[in-house]
Design an enzyme around this catalytic site. Structure first.
Site, PDB file in Angstrom:
ATOM      1  CG  HIS A 102      -1.864  -1.160   1.268  1.00  0.00           C
ATOM      2  ND1 HIS A 102      -1.470  -2.443   1.616  1.00  0.00           N
ATOM      3  CD2 HIS A 102      -3.207  -1.246   1.025  1.00  0.00           C
ATOM      4  CE1 HIS A 102      -2.513  -3.250   1.573  1.00  0.00           C
ATOM      5  NE2 HIS A 102      -3.585  -2.552   1.225  1.00  0.00           N
ATOM      6  CG  ASP A 126       1.183   1.761   6.025  1.00  0.00           C
ATOM      7  OD1 ASP A 126       0.294   1.775   6.911  1.00  0.00           O
ATOM      8  OD2 ASP A 126       1.767   2.786   5.627  1.00  0.00           O
TER       9      ASP A 126
END
Length: 286
Positions: free
Chosen positions: A41, A168
């Site tokens: 991410h 993340d």
């Protein structure tokens, strides 16, 4: 998804995440053989600290800005601050590097990064940031799916590379997100048992994370370490009181390196009764 990291860049959670990320990358660099990093991410890779989004929250003022003017900090913190400074004019903080840029800055010529970002505008900005860096591949796709598609990473000789997966996510639907995370970690470990998997997670009321930790303790890895930083008591579900990193297959002596840093961060970044925690994840609830 509505989440935009530009509102939160450089806050206390970024400080913890990126100090831990750099410690992991430095451990990988102790060997000459190449390594691979997957950022599931990745965001846009670089954020304006003087921009409209950052100005609305002011979170960076209680994070990176608070540390930036200090001296005599632990070596891991100093290394992190140097990475942030490398992306800015001397003596000024204009932009903040996201995880993919920090990773790329720390990598060597032989290392590789795959950065995934699903949001189209963020992915375009990320691709523009790395357009001249042949070590970095930007994938405008779902990061969880990339774990299945890109692992295990292969070197020129056809053998599996060493490396790291950074997860993340935005946690817009927290319960569903943790289910997706557990499935992704299980898939990733099955495909790449020797890989390091580092997960960032938010802390509002920590007790609500206990079911996730119980399930994470059953994952098929050699060991699991969690590192947490709270800037205020975890007594409200309405605000981000802190964050943590769960590291599966952590490198040797990572806990020893991080242990003296966490109390310093808790003291310097606390708004109200800050605290830190570093423990090995066991079968029991941590």
């Amino acid at each position: 998804m509505n989440y935009r990291h530009a509102f939160h860049a450089g806050n206390h959670a970024d400080v913890l995440k990126h100090i831990v990320l750099l410690a992991l990358l430095e451990s990988l660099k102790r060997k000459d053989t190449p390594f691979f990093v997957l950022d599931t991410h990745a965001g846009r890779g670089q954020y304006l600290l003087q921009g409209e989004e950052a100005g609305k929250t002011g979170e960076a003022m209680a994070g990176i800005f608070r540390l930036y003017v200090l001296h005599g900090l632990p070596a891991l913190v100093q290394r992190y601050l140097k990475r942030v400074q490398a992306d800015n004019p001397v003596g000024a903080l204009v932009t903040y590097p996201g995880s993919p840029l920090i990773a790329a800055q720390a990598m060597r010529e032989q290392d590789r990064l795959a950065a995934c970002e699903l949001q189209p505008d963020e992915a375009r900005a990320l691709a523009a940031l790395f357009k001249d860096d042949e070590r970095v591949a930007v994938h405008p796709r779902d990061g969880y799916g990339a774990i299945k598609a890109l692992l295990p990473p292969k070197g020129a000789n056809g053998r599996n590379l060493r490396g790291l997966v950074l997860i993340d996510p935005p946690y817009e639907a927290q319960e569903a997100e943790f289910d997706a995370i557990l499935a992704a970690l299980k898939e990733g470990l099955a495909r790449w048992p020797t890989g390091i998997f580092a997960l960032w997670y938010p802390i509002k009321q920590r007790r609500t994370l206990n079911p996730f930790f119980r399930k994470a303790a059953q994952l098929p890895c050699k060991s699991s370490l969690f590192v947490e930083l709270l800037v205020r008591p975890d007594d409200s579900p309405l605000r981000l009181n802190g964050s943590g990193m769960l590291i599966l297959n952590p490198p040797w002596q990572l806990d020893t390196e991080l242990a003296p840093v966490l109390p310093v961060l808790a003291r310097l970044l606390a708004e109200d009764h800050g605290s830190a925690r570093l423990e090995w994840l066991k079968k029991e609830t941590p």
